[in-house]
Design a protein around this motif. Sequence first.
Motif, PDB file in Angstrom:
ATOM      1  N   HIS A   1      59.258 101.953  62.345  1.00  0.00           N
ATOM      2  CA  HIS A   1      60.200 102.194  60.921  1.00  0.00           C
ATOM      3  C   HIS A   1      60.964 102.795  61.722  1.00  0.00           C
ATOM      4  O   HIS A   1      61.999 103.370  61.605  1.00  0.00           O
ATOM      5  CB  HIS A   1      59.763 101.902  59.404  1.00  0.00           C
ATOM      6  CG  HIS A   1      60.682 102.966  58.699  1.00  0.00           C
ATOM      7  ND1 HIS A   1      61.720 102.528  58.398  1.00  0.00           N
ATOM      8  CD2 HIS A   1      60.732 104.353  58.367  1.00  0.00           C
ATOM      9  CE1 HIS A   1      62.565 102.895  58.093  1.00  0.00           C
ATOM     10  NE2 HIS A   1      62.041 104.503  57.231  1.00  0.00           N
TER      11      HIS A   1
ATOM     12  N   LEU B   1      64.347  97.506  60.353  1.00  0.00           N
ATOM     13  CA  LEU B   1      63.559  96.046  60.180  1.00  0.00           C
ATOM     14  C   LEU B   1      62.312  97.398  59.553  1.00  0.00           C
ATOM     15  O   LEU B   1      61.253  96.374  59.630  1.00  0.00           O
ATOM     16  CB  LEU B   1      62.988  95.778  61.683  1.00  0.00           C
ATOM     17  CG  LEU B   1      63.686  94.960  62.406  1.00  0.00           C
ATOM     18  CD1 LEU B   1      63.110  94.699  64.146  1.00  0.00           C
ATOM     19  CD2 LEU B   1      64.157  93.391  62.259  1.00  0.00           C
TER      20      LEU B   1
ATOM     21  N   ALA C   1      53.195 100.826  60.893  1.00  0.00           N
ATOM     22  CA  ALA C   1      54.865 100.539  60.089  1.00  0.00           C
ATOM     23  C   ALA C   1      55.280 101.606  59.727  1.00  0.00           C
ATOM     24  O   ALA C   1      56.204 101.851  60.709  1.00  0.00           O
ATOM     25  CB  ALA C   1      53.951 100.274  59.181  1.00  0.00           C
TER      26      ALA C   1
ATOM     27  N   ILE D   1      55.465  95.926  54.195  1.00  0.00           N
ATOM     28  CA  ILE D   1      54.851  94.682  53.289  1.00  0.00           C
ATOM     29  C   ILE D   1      53.548  94.045  54.138  1.00  0.00           C
ATOM     30  O   ILE D   1      52.766  94.142  54.211  1.00  0.00           O
ATOM     31  CB  ILE D   1      56.078  93.690  53.576  1.00  0.00           C
ATOM     32  CG1 ILE D   1      57.236  93.962  52.232  1.00  0.00           C
ATOM     33  CG2 ILE D   1      55.450  92.429  53.193  1.00  0.00           C
ATOM     34  CD1 ILE D   1      58.616  92.830  52.386  1.00  0.00           C
ATOM     35  N   LEU D   2      54.249  94.779  55.998  1.00  0.00           N
ATOM     36  CA  LEU D   2      52.755  93.889  56.763  1.00  0.00           C
ATOM     37  C   LEU D   2      51.979  94.517  56.216  1.00  0.00           C
ATOM     38  O   LEU D   2      50.085  94.233  55.860  1.00  0.00           O
ATOM     39  CB  LEU D   2      52.874  93.420  57.992  1.00  0.00           C
ATOM     40  CG  LEU D   2      52.135  93.143  58.879  1.00  0.00           C
ATOM     41  CD1 LEU D   2      51.115  91.839  58.018  1.00  0.00           C
ATOM     42  CD2 LEU D   2      52.574  92.874  60.758  1.00  0.00           C
TER      43      LEU D   2
ATOM     44  N   ILE E   1      61.255  97.289  56.331  1.00  0.00           N
ATOM     45  CA  ILE E   1      60.291  97.037  55.474  1.00  0.00           C
ATOM     46  C   ILE E   1      59.639  95.660  55.501  1.00  0.00           C
ATOM     47  O   ILE E   1      58.856  95.648  55.251  1.00  0.00           O
ATOM     48  CB  ILE E   1      62.036  96.030  54.008  1.00  0.00           C
ATOM     49  CG1 ILE E   1      61.004  95.829  53.172  1.00  0.00           C
ATOM     50  CG2 ILE E   1      62.554  95.444  54.876  1.00  0.00           C
ATOM     51  CD1 ILE E   1      60.473  97.542  52.041  1.00  0.00           C
ATOM     52  N   ILE E   2      59.952  95.022  56.496  1.00  0.00           N
ATOM     53  CA  ILE E   2      59.314  93.709  56.934  1.00  0.00           C
ATOM     54  C   ILE E   2      58.447  94.788  57.187  1.00  0.00           C
ATOM     55  O   ILE E   2      56.373  94.405  57.375  1.00  0.00           O
ATOM     56  CB  ILE E   2      59.267  93.484  58.492  1.00  0.00           C
ATOM     57  CG1 ILE E   2      60.826  92.981  58.012  1.00  0.00           C
ATOM     58  CG2 ILE E   2      58.214  92.419  59.410  1.00  0.00           C
ATOM     59  CD1 ILE E   2      61.684  92.237  59.195  1.00  0.00           C
ATOM     60  N   PHE E   3      57.729  95.665  58.583  1.00  0.00           N
ATOM     61  CA  PHE E   3      56.706  96.329  58.638  1.00  0.00           C
ATOM     62  C   PHE E   3      55.779  97.343  57.627  1.00  0.00           C
ATOM     63  O   PHE E   3      54.398  97.040  57.464  1.00  0.00           O
ATOM     64  CB  PHE E   3      56.425  97.535  60.055  1.00  0.00           C
ATOM     65  CG  PHE E   3      57.281  96.951  60.746  1.00  0.00           C
ATOM     66  CD1 PHE E   3      57.119  95.690  61.444  1.00  0.00           C
ATOM     67  CD2 PHE E   3      58.560  97.904  61.224  1.00  0.00           C
ATOM     68  CE1 PHE E   3      58.106  95.782  62.860  1.00  0.00           C
ATOM     69  CE2 PHE E   3      60.271  97.675  62.674  1.00  0.00           C
ATOM     70  CZ  PHE E   3      58.930  96.372  62.650  1.00  0.00           C
TER      71      PHE E   3
END
Length: 179
Positions: A121, A127, A117, A133-134, A129-131
Amino acid sequence: MFLFIRKLDNFIISRLTFRSNRRFLDKIMIFSSYLGNGGAVWLLISAFLIAYEPYRIAGISVLLSLIVSSIVGEGIIKHYVKRIRPFKANSSINILITKPLSYSFPSGHTFSSFAAANMLHLYFNNLGIIFFILATMIAISRVYLCVHYTTDIIAGFILGITLSQILFTLINYIFIYCT
């Protein structure tokens, strides 16, 4: 200090073992954990990036972070620390997934997820934040499912971020100064 940490870890696990009418949350956590099995979701993202030439270096970097985090976490640290998992320490814990066979510290799912992640980043800042969160969902699922202690997750997070920063720096050095 270690006694306090052990008590905190055990307290959190004891609160999670009371699972009454949380079937929807159970399913979300099982699915989240499944995404981290063998780095599955990160391997998929890496393969997608490698397939598209402009993103190939990013994909290779993610793949490299997964390989190195597995070697360091699963191959070295776990066998040195040899911390037993919560469900083995407390036989009254019934877990909802297949029982992992390896040691507990650090969480391999968390280590590899945060390494991947953060690498993503570093390449795709917007993007990130998406990684994250996952990766966080995967990490939380491991404690929720009682296969890791909270400190296993914290260590995996710190190791993953640190490893990816080091690898990113090395990769950029190689491509800037050696090509």
